[in-house]
Enzyme design. Structure first.
Site, PDB file in Angstrom:
ATOM      1  N   ARG A 122       0.839  -1.205   0.000  1.00 58.31           N
ATOM      2  CA  ARG A 122       0.000   0.000   0.000  1.00 58.31           C
ATOM      3  C   ARG A 122       0.873   1.253   0.000  1.00 58.31           C
ATOM      4  O   ARG A 122       0.554   2.255  -0.650  1.00 58.31           O
ATOM      5  CB  ARG A 122      -0.944  -0.033   1.208  1.00 58.31           C
ATOM      6  CG  ARG A 122      -2.035   1.004   1.150  1.00 58.31           C
ATOM      7  CD  ARG A 122      -3.129   0.725   2.147  1.00 58.31           C
ATOM      8  NE  ARG A 122      -2.657   0.771   3.526  1.00 58.31           N
ATOM      9  CZ  ARG A 122      -3.387   0.386   4.575  1.00 58.31           C
ATOM     10  NH1 ARG A 122      -4.618  -0.084   4.397  1.00 58.31           N
ATOM     11  NH2 ARG A 122      -2.906   0.460   5.798  1.00 58.31           N
TER      12      ARG A 122
ATOM     13  N   LYS B  78      -2.793   6.305   1.860  1.00 57.46           N
ATOM     14  CA  LYS B  78      -2.667   6.897   3.194  1.00 57.46           C
ATOM     15  C   LYS B  78      -1.772   8.133   3.121  1.00 57.46           C
ATOM     16  O   LYS B  78      -0.714   8.204   3.756  1.00 57.46           O
ATOM     17  CB  LYS B  78      -2.133   5.854   4.180  1.00 57.46           C
ATOM     18  CG  LYS B  78      -3.287   5.108   4.896  1.00 57.46           C
ATOM     19  CD  LYS B  78      -2.767   4.087   5.874  1.00 57.46           C
ATOM     20  CE  LYS B  78      -3.373   4.235   7.252  1.00 57.46           C
ATOM     21  NZ  LYS B  78      -4.792   3.914   7.340  1.00 57.46           N
TER      22      LYS B  78
ATOM     23  N   GLU C 221     -16.699   6.087   4.182  1.00 54.96           N
ATOM     24  CA  GLU C 221     -16.063   5.466   5.349  1.00 54.96           C
ATOM     25  C   GLU C 221     -15.971   6.468   6.487  1.00 54.96           C
ATOM     26  O   GLU C 221     -16.466   7.587   6.380  1.00 54.96           O
ATOM     27  CB  GLU C 221     -14.672   4.930   4.978  1.00 54.96           C
ATOM     28  CG  GLU C 221     -13.731   5.990   4.444  1.00 54.96           C
ATOM     29  CD  GLU C 221     -12.350   5.441   4.108  1.00 54.96           C
ATOM     30  OE1 GLU C 221     -11.872   4.553   4.827  1.00 54.96           O
ATOM     31  OE2 GLU C 221     -11.754   5.908   3.133  1.00 54.96           O
TER      32      GLU C 221
HETATM   33  C1  LIG Z   1      -5.885   3.269   7.695  1.00 57.16           C
HETATM   34  C2  LIG Z   1      -7.296   3.550   7.293  1.00 57.16           C
HETATM   35  C3  LIG Z   1      -8.283   2.551   7.262  1.00 57.16           C
HETATM   36  C4  LIG Z   1      -8.050   1.152   7.764  1.00 57.16           C
HETATM   37  O1  LIG Z   1      -7.026   0.474   7.106  1.00 57.16           O
HETATM   38  P1  LIG Z   1      -6.346  -0.797   7.815  1.00 57.16           P
HETATM   39  O2  LIG Z   1      -5.353  -1.256   6.831  1.00 57.16           O
HETATM   40  O3  LIG Z   1      -7.422  -1.757   8.078  1.00 57.16           O
HETATM   41  O4  LIG Z   1      -5.744  -0.277   9.071  1.00 57.16           O
HETATM   42  C5  LIG Z   1      -9.533   2.872   6.787  1.00 57.16           C
HETATM   43  N1  LIG Z   1      -9.824   4.131   6.384  1.00 57.16           N
HETATM   44  C6  LIG Z   1      -8.916   5.121   6.419  1.00 57.16           C
HETATM   45  C7  LIG Z   1      -9.303   6.471   5.955  1.00 57.16           C
HETATM   46  C8  LIG Z   1      -7.628   4.859   6.886  1.00 57.16           C
HETATM   47  O5  LIG Z   1      -6.739   5.823   6.936  1.00 57.16           O
END
Ligand SMILES: *Cc1c(COP(=O)(O)O)cnc(C)c1O
Length: 355
Positions: free
Chosen positions: A101, A202, A238
């Site tokens: 990622r 991210k 989300e």
């Molecule tokens: C990090 C994150 C998640 C969850 O990702 P994981 O890999 O399960 O920790 C979901 N939504 C957002 C906006 C995030 O930054």
């Protein structure tokens, strides 16, 4: 170098291998920073590969005032957890997924990225150097935070000439310490991400824009915000840092991870577990109306793992969901944490031993 124990005069011995823990109240820990001993740092210039790794004492770093990260937000973060098993073994959960990622995010933000092997090795080294801070079995976990940033100076808008990959770690407890389940409020004013943007990576710059909505939600007593899609405002995206699922009968639905929502590793793992537990899983657009009509709803993310949602408030209407012990989210959570903590057999090949 052995981590110094001088800060923990009352460090307690635990288990049968005389492990020396720092003086931390593991029971009271929430999701906040407890600085540990070491951090991992590696740099590279544009056109080169990352090299010259080092583990240095955890502390402030020096950055050019003109760095890409400070001026243009050229940066990414990751987050993963290390758990201590009953026998003292330390486990990571799918760390190569975080590496992949970060690689995808680095391409989007014109940054070089560490290789998958370098990333996983850096995470392992950081955990091992700070091993005494990995909570005892069943008492929480060590949260590992890799960062990738444009650390070189760049005045005009453009990619920085130098990059830093840094990994630090902190023991953590529960993300929502005083809440067994979440009360979400649908955000009516701001959107988190849109088509063609950076919602699917991210990027550090994705998170300050949600603070306004999150702060307003918290001031009203909610645990988190729920963002709707920017194009129509009809579909759920989300939370501020978690993916969302809706349950109706035997069917679990969640929005597709096609660039707008963050492709959570917990999300992906929960989908797999749900399928093996014979639920029907649908990755498709989910309307807010459908969520308001669901039997059950839950959020997923590394920090919270799986958190049941007790209510969603939308345009002043509040819907309550079932959050009992027999809820679907509880079964999924049990299975996932069982694998992560080494209590259940890892038939998927997800856990990686650190030591
Ligand atoms: C990090 C994150 C998640 C969850 O990702 P994981 O890999 O399960 O920790 C979901 N939504 C957002 C906006 C995030 O930054």
């Amino acid at each position: 170098m052995a981590p110094s124990l001088e800060n923990s005069p009352e460090g307690n011995t635990y288990g049968n291998n005389d492990r020396q823990y720092p003086d931390v109240n593991w029971e009271e820990m929430g999701f906040s920073l407890t600085p540990t001993d070491y951090m991992y740092v590696m740099k590279c210039s544009t056109g080169e590969d990352f090299s010259q790794e080092s583990l240095i004492p955890y502390g402030n770093i020096e950055l050019s005032p003109c760095s890409g990260i400070l001026n243009y937000g050229q940066g990414l973060f990751e987050g993963l957890k290390a758990y201590r098993k009953e026998d003292g073994q330390i486990l990571l959960f799918r760390p190569e997924q975080n590496a992949l990622r970060m690689k995808a995010g680095a391409e989007r933000l014109c940054m070089p990225s560490p290789s998958i092997e370098q990333f996983v090795d850096a995470v392992k080294q950081t955990v091992l150097a700070n091993e005494r801070w990995v909570p005892p079995f069943g008492k929480g976990s060590m949260y590992v935070r890799p960062l990738l940033m444009g650390s070189g100076a760049i005045l005009g808008v453009g990619p920085a000439p130098e990059y830093t990959f840094l990994v630090y770690a902190s023991p953590v407890g529960s993300y929502h310490k005083h809440q067994r389940s979440l009360n979400l409020v649908v955000e009516e004013k701001h959107h988190r991400a849109s088509s063609g943007g950076t919602g699917g990576i991210k990027a550090v710059a994705n998170y300050s824009p949600v603070l306004n909505a999150l702060t307003r939600a918290k001031a009203q007593g909610f645990s988190d915000v729920l963002f709707l899609d920017a194009a129509t405002g009809k579909y759920i995206d989300e939370g501020s840092a978690c993916n969302i699922f809706s349950v109706k009968g035997n069917t679990i639905s969640t929005p597709p991870a096609h660039g707008i929502i963050l492709p959570g590793i917990t999300r992906k793992s929960i989908i797999k577990i749900a399928l093996t537990l014979d639920y029907q899983v649908e990755e498709r657009p989910v309307t807010i109306d459908e969520l308001m009509d669901a039997d059950e709803a839950f959020c997923t993310g590394t920090a919270m793992v799986v958190a049941s949602i007790s209510s969603v408030t939308h345009q002043g209407r509040r819907i309550e969901y079932k959050t009992q012990a027999d809820a679907v989210s509880q079964k999924l959570r049990e299975t996932l944490t069982g694998i992560q903590m080494g209590r259940l057999e890892d038939t998927m090949g997800w856990v990686v031993e650190v030591n």
